[in-house]
Structures are given as C-alpha cells and as structure tokens.
Design a protein around this motif. Structure first.
Motif, PDB file in Angstrom:
ATOM      1  N   SER B 295       0.876  -1.181   0.000  1.00  0.00           N
ATOM      2  CA  SER B 295       0.000   0.000   0.000  1.00  0.00           C
ATOM      3  C   SER B 295       0.902   1.217   0.000  1.00  0.00           C
ATOM      4  O   SER B 295       2.052   1.158   0.456  1.00  0.00           O
ATOM      5  N   GLU B 296       0.379   2.319  -0.513  1.00  0.00           N
ATOM      6  CA  GLU B 296       1.180   3.538  -0.616  1.00  0.00           C
ATOM      7  C   GLU B 296       1.610   4.020   0.770  1.00  0.00           C
ATOM      8  O   GLU B 296       2.721   4.513   0.961  1.00  0.00           O
ATOM      9  N   SER B 340      -4.819   6.676  -2.091  1.00  0.00           N
ATOM     10  CA  SER B 340      -4.221   5.340  -1.964  1.00  0.00           C
ATOM     11  C   SER B 340      -5.150   4.329  -2.633  1.00  0.00           C
ATOM     12  O   SER B 340      -6.296   4.662  -2.966  1.00  0.00           O
TER      13      SER B 340
END
Lengths: 343, 464
Positions: B295-296, B340
């Motif tokens: 995930s970002e 995100s």
C-alpha cells in the motif's frame, strides 16, 4: 552455535530497552513509591523528540522545477531544507543525517521538563492515595499523552533512520572466528546496546559517587530520617522523577532507527517493563537491569524455531510465565529487599 | 358513544407507543419490506473504518474517499468517476432522488469493535449500506453482521481469500483483489527477475489474511519450482521482528516473503534490511525480499527500505486511464495528495452501490444484490475467459479496465498491478512504480477453487 550467539545479541538488544525503562520505573517506585504507568509514554515521547528534530531539520521551502511535474501535472515543487541554505548543501545534509543522535540534546531538557511537570502537576497529589489510584491516574495520563502524539503526528509509523555511517550491518561472526557471513548484526543495534550500558553506568555512578545520589539512596532507605536531618528530600525525589523521565526518553530516542516510532509504542514496552521490575525486585535498581537483560535473552531464545516447534506460542508467554513463577516462589523478585511485596 | 380516558388506559397506550419508538429502526422498518427503508428525502450510508489504532491513517484515507464519493453523488465537486463510469445512471441528484448522508464508525481494526460499530450504525442511525475495511478480520465480521441485519456490505480494503471464499455472504460484495490474485500476478515476475531455483522463507501475520496469503503465494511459487524453506507465523503488532529475522540467516533461504501488512510490514521490512539481508549472497544468488501486498502508506512508512522490492496492488494513481485520472484529480485537488488504493476501492464501492440501487429502482437489498449480480441490466462476461462462472455485472471506467462483479461469489475480477519500490522517486508520492498490469485472465479462478472452498453465498436477506 552461531544461531545461539545471534539470539543472545537480540536478547541483549531488547533487554537494553527493557532495562532502561525498568530502571526509570524502579527509580520512581523506589523514591516516590509511585507505580508509574505513564512511563512507557515517556519512552514514546522520547522517540518523538527524534521525529520532531528530524522534521525541524528537514523543514524546507519549495523551489519550482519546471522540468518535472507533480501528480496533477503541475510544475514540481522541490523541497530545499533551510538547514542546507544556512550551512551549505554538504554540511546541511550531514546535519539532517545525524538527526537521531543530535536528538539526545533536545530530549534531555524536554524529558526533564516533562518529568518535573508531571510530578509537580499531577503525581504528587497521589502520593498518599492507594496504589490502585496511582495506577489509574498514570494510566489515564499515558492515554492522554498517546492521543496528543497521535493528533499531532498521525497513527502511522514514521521512519527515522540512523546516520548513514551506522545504517549497515557488521559481520560479527568474523570477529569471533566464525565463518564469514554466519553472524551478521545491524550496527545500530550494537550502538544501542553500548549506549544503554553507558546510560545505566551513568545513573549508577550518579547515585553511587555524588552527594546528591547518596542523599537519594538514603532517602530511598529511610525517607523520614533523612527528612528529620533537615534535608529537603522531596525536591531531590522530584528531580529523580525528571531524571527517570530523561532516561526513558533517551531510550526512546535511540530506539527510533530500530522501530519506526508510532504513538502506541510506549504501551508495547510498558507491560513488559513492569514484568521486568517485578522479576528484578520492586525498588531494586541492579535487579531491574539484570532482569531486563535476562528476560530479553529468554524471550529471544523462546522465539527460536526449534523451541517454538516444541512449544508453539511460547515466545508470547515466556516472560509472563517467569513472572508468575517469581511471584509464587520469590515475591520480592531476584534482587528485591526482604519484605517488599511479601507482606 | 362516549370514550373515557382512564389513567391505566393512558399508561398502557403510552407504554406501547414508547416501546414501539424505542425499537431499533430496522425492526420498525420491517413493514416496508426491508431493513432501514429510507422514508424521507435522504438516505444514510455507514462508513466503518479504523479511525484509531495502527491502521488509522489508512482508515482516514478511506474516509476521505467516501466523503468525496458522497459529494459527487450529491452533485457537488467535479463529479470524478461519475463521468467515466460505463453505467451513466448517476447524475448527481443523490440516489433515486434522495440526498446521500452518511455516518461513520471506528473499527479500531478489531473484529468485535467493528461489528459493534456497524450494529450501531444500522440500528441507531438507520444506515442502509455499510462499507469500509482495512483488515480482513473486521471485514468478515461486519459482512456476517450485515447478512443477519439485512443490509448491503460493500467491503473496503480486505485481501483475505476468505472474504469471498469460505466466509462469503449474499449481502456482501468485494471490489478489492485478494491473496489468490496476488499469488497469480506476482510469481511470474519473480521468476523472470530471480529465476526458478529459489528457496523462500515466509514470515506471516497470524490471522485470516496472513494465512490465506501465505497459502496462495506458497502454492504459486512452488508451482514455479521454488522450494519453501520455512513458514513462520508472527504475532500481529510484534514490533521487533529481530528474533524472527535472525533464523532466516541460517535457513539456507535466498528469498524472504513478508506476509505482513501495515505497521508489521513497515517494521519487518525495515529490520530485515537492517540485518543486511539484501546485501547477502546465498546459494550463489543475491538475497531478495518480497512483499506480496503493498500500500502507498506502507511504502511511505518503510522509507528507503522498499527500493527495488516487488509486490502487488489493486490500483495505483499513476495508471493512465480516464477513470484513474478523473479520480486522482478530484481527490488531489480536494486533499492535496494522491489517493491510496484503499481510498480508490472505497470510492468505487460507494458509486457501484449507488448505481446498483438506481438500476434496481429500489433500496431493497435483494434488488441491489440482483443488480450487482447483473440480473437487472449491465450483465456481461469478461473477454478471453471461457468459464460458466464468467457472468455477472460488467462495468468499466473505474480505473481497473473492464471489471466483472462475479455473480457466483460477489468478487470483482479485473487486472492486477505488480509494483516495485521506486529507486529514484521524484516526489513523496511516486515511491512505487508499476512494473506490469497483469491481465484478468491470469488471475481468474473458479468459484470452487480449493483456496475458496467451504463457503456458501446463501440467500440475500432484506431483513424483513
């Protein structure tokens, strides 16, 4: 053999953090008789001193780079730290790189001040109250401090790297004559261990070899008599609270490259550190240090695959099993004074 | 005939009326045929995300996306993906002419808290749809609750196979990809980069998501010819992973697979790099680390440690399709940074729900289920997949290319991204780079695949 040495190193490393926090807890319990459940929060605030200095040193102004674009297709705004404007690019970058060790200079006064404010502003009102009240108020304080940090810094861990020079790992095995590459250990973890040893030695030397320390030790043994001699022991104990806060804070500052700081990191360490204090003996400073390292090593060994395949989940409960055994067989702990916790 | 009011009579009537008013809204609404049937000019959606705890920042991003979706549904802002969505039923006048309102809950990433929070939104606030996530444990618990209560659950970020596998429910729908899909997308790239003669060591978060991801990645890498040196479960929130990482050094493994998410991933990856794993040579090869689910926010948390490390994602703002660009622009202009992939899935799920209600012409959960299964318009199949289960609601323009909400298990099928930690990011937001868009055919599986076996959708529950 190399696996065992690695786990001992891991244990010493973990034990260093436990010992530093437990040392502060014991100092406070031994001097003021308070069970301070906010001590883990002080460790966490110390870690956020490093985050803060890192952020301050990284404060930047933006310069437009027309050759590149941002995520919306606008010209990219590049951050240029003010520190680099003031000290030049190379020196500025070095100062930012050394943010964690430099944070020690920030953490000592900040933590001393927080410790003194905590003691004078809140905790002293609870000296004559039962331990349950002290635990509740300090636990509540820990939650408040935690939420303040979360409101300011957010909930995600914030990476705070060690200086470049300490970022790699060393072939520890080669030093000990093992095959190359068999015992690799991060440099910063070794730095943390030696730093902790230095702080512990410093606290002991302060208590052992200074007049102030002698008075504090006398006060820990018999507060009333020291008071009757005309010494203002309360003021000294307040200062000891500040010193204990500073020790926890320094433990937190130097731990940031090992574990990216987050707002609940203090709680994770607090419970284990209390077990360390109980195992070492409530009020015993050498006991806290010894138990910190012993339990750290024990926890590391319990995490070994060979051990866990025999006793699944043992790594999660080993410290508590030891605490139960100690409370049943020797309630005063390994090095506790006779009578403490035994009434 | 005269009517006499007696004291006892008034008390009795008052008690009955009071009890009626005190009933949970979903019980009172049963006369409408389904739970929380909207009666006024607004409809209430419930957004249940972690607002405190270790995934709070992820939850905050999900909440931003939900708020943006509500704005767009109500005709505010620039409309975002409403303009690119292949179904052009949403016109900015709310849902079926009712203005969209919402309530939020805090899951704390704990199943029991998430369930209690969702229950409160359904019973007290009258929420007709619950959405949210960030962890599979809470998502599965809330999905089961929504099934019992008779409301729709549009899952947010949940990656465990079980959400649409053994724990699937008729009232629950997942747009996010799953562990099996990561296992199907990632290993071919790993084989290309690292070869087929490798020994992998898994560190796995000890809960439903970790178990299913380990199972999927292990099966996929072993099919490539990789050997599994060991699989070790780690407690969630372990913090210091050094005791779990040091045995890797002696295991003879040359790849470490981190089945960790959130803070655990940040810590385990950072510490693995500190232990010099990426500088090691084992079995004559460079030691490598793989993070199957990225995930970002995790990438930002891990800092430099993610450089060059492969993983997979559901979506990324750097994609170039019109839907992605519209959403990224809307989100970026409102909040100042790109969304995100957790935010993306939540935004899309809200729009998909609104569209399904509009196509169905009703808020009745069973009508919505039918619409999301493609039984009341929008039905279709993905091209290039020859399977009897390749049917459901087919849509496009939401950032992932043609996407099928499969009727058989309520799982979305679409392309999956393989990403890598960028070596030289130019902004704080492009710390991941897209390596490959894995086509949906490669991540397709049948509903009775062993990794998804044991569950049954059952019947939709309108709550009446």
């Amino acid at each position: 053999m190399d696996a065992i040495i690695l786990q001992i190193l891991n244990g010493l490393d973990k034990g260093s953090a436990y010992a530093l926090i437990a040392l502060g807890l014991t100092l406070i319990f031994g001097t003021l008789g308070v069970v301070n459940f906010a001590h883990g929060a002080l460790f966490m605030i110390g870690a956020f001193c490093a985050v803060t200095l890192n952020a301050l040193l990284g404060m930047s102004h933006q310069v437009e780079d027309p050759t590149r674009t941002d995520f919306l297709g606008n010209p990219l705004q590049v951050d240029v730290p003010y520190v680099q404007d003031i000290f030049g690019e190379a020196l500025g970058a070095s100062i930012i790189d050394w943010a964690v060790p430099l944070s020690i200079l920030l953490a000592i006064p900040v933590m001393l001040l927080i410790g003194l404010v905590m003691e004078r502003g809140l905790i002293r009102h609870f000296y004559k109250r039962p331990h349950a009240d002290q635990i509740l108020v300090t636990f509540g304080l820990a939650i408040v401090l935690q939420e303040i940090i979360k409101a300011i810094y957010g909930a995600n861990p914030i990476p705070t790297p060690a200086p470049d020079a300490f970022r790699g790992s060393v072939d520890f095995g080669q030093w000990l004559g093992f095959q190359a590459g068999s015992i690799i250990y991060p440099v910063w973890r070794l730095v943390y261990f030696f730093f902790s040893a230095l702080i512990i030695a410093g606290v002991f030397a302060f208590l052992q070899f200074t007049t102030f320390g002698m008075v504090v030790r006398a006060g820990m043994a018999d507060r009333e008599t020291v008071g009757l001699l005309g010494i203002d022991i309360d003021r000294r104990f307040t200062l000891m609270f500040g010193i204990a806060a500073a020790v926890a804070g320094l433990a937190g500052v130097m731990y940031t490259p090992i574990l990216s700081p987050n707002y609940h990191m203090g709680m994770d360490f607090l419970v284990l550190s209390f077990v360390v204090v109980v195992v070492g003996g409530m009020g015993s400073l050498p006991g806290a240090v010894l138990a910190g390292f012993l339990l750290g090593i024990l926890q590391s060994f319990a995490s070994m695959n060979a051990v866990k395949s025999l006793l699944p989940g043992i790594d999660q409960i080993i410290i508590y099993l030891v605490a139960i055994a100690i409370l049943l067989l020797r309630p005063r702990g390994l090095m506790g004074r006779k009578g403490v916790m035994e009434e | 005939m005269s009517r006499h009011f007696t004291r006892r009579g008034v008390l009795k009537s008052g008690a009955v009326a009071g009890a009626g008013l005190a009933l949970p809204t979903y019980l009172r609404a049963q006369e409408s045929g389904f739970t929380n049937a909207p009666t006024g000019d607004t409809v209430i959606l419930g957004f249940n995300v972690p607002q405190t705890g270790a995934y709070a920042d992820e939850g905050a991003d999900e909440l931003r996306a939900f708020q943006l979706a509500v704005e767009h549904l109500n005709g505010e802002g620039d409309g975002g993906m409403l303009q690119t969505f292949s179904e052009q039923n949403l016109d900015g006048t709310g849902i079926l002419g009712k203005r969209v309102d919402y309530v939020t809950g805090d899951t704390q990433t704990k199943s029991d808290v998430a369930r209690a929070s969702a229950q409160s939104m359904i019973q007290k606030d009258g929420a007709i749809m619950i959405s949210g996530g960030s962890s599979s444990g809470p998502a599965i618990a809330v999905q089961a609750l929504c099934q019992e209560a008779g409301v729709i659950f549009m899952a947010g970020l949940t990656h465990s196979n079980d959400t649409t596998g053994k724990d699937k429910k008729a009232n629950g729908f997942r747009h996010f990809f799953n562990a099996y899909m990561s296992g199907a997308a990632l290993p071919p790239i790993l084989a290309e980069q690292y070869g087929t003669d490798r020994r992998a060591y898994h560190l796995t978060a000890d809960y439903t998501w970790g178990w299913t991801q380990e199972e999927s990645i292990k099966a996929a890498t072993e099919a490539l010819g990789w050997e599994t040196a060991n699989t070790v479960l780690t407690p969630v929130g372990a913090g210091d992973f050094s005791s779990y990482i040091t045995p890797v050094l002696q295991s003879g493994a040359d790849v470490l697979i981190l089945n960790h998410y959130g803070g655990d991933m940040v810590n385990s990856l950072t510490q693995a790099v500190q232990f010099g794993l990426r500088d090691r040579q084992v079995n004559g090869k460079n030691f490598e680390i793989v993070v199957p689910l990225y995930s970002e926010l995790m990438a930002a948390g891990a800092g430099e440690a993610i450089k060059g490390i492969y993983g997979s994602m559901n979506w990324n703002w750097q994609l170039q399709d019109a839907g992605t660009q519209a959403f990224t622009r809307s989100f970026g202009e409102k909040y100042g940074f790109p969304p995100s992939n957790a935010a993306h899935t939540c935004y899309v799920q809200t729009l998909l729900y609104a569209d399904a209600v509009t196509r169905a012409g009703s808020f009745n959960p069973c009508a919505v289920v039918e619409a999301l299964e493609g039984r009341t318009g929008g039905s279709g199949s993905l091209e290039g997949i020859d399977s009897a289960s390749n049917e459901g609601f087919l849509f496009d323009g939401m950032g992932n290319g043609p996407t099928l909400y499969r009727a058989a298990d309520h799982q979305c099928f679409k392309d999956v991204l393989v990403v890598r930690g960028a070596e030289n990011p130019t902004t704080p937001y492009d710390n991941l780079e897209i390596v490959e868009v894995t086509p949906v055919e490669q991540v397709w599986y049948e509903p009775d695949h062993p990794q998804f076996a044991g569950g049954d959708l059952g019947e939709c529950n309108p709550g009446a």
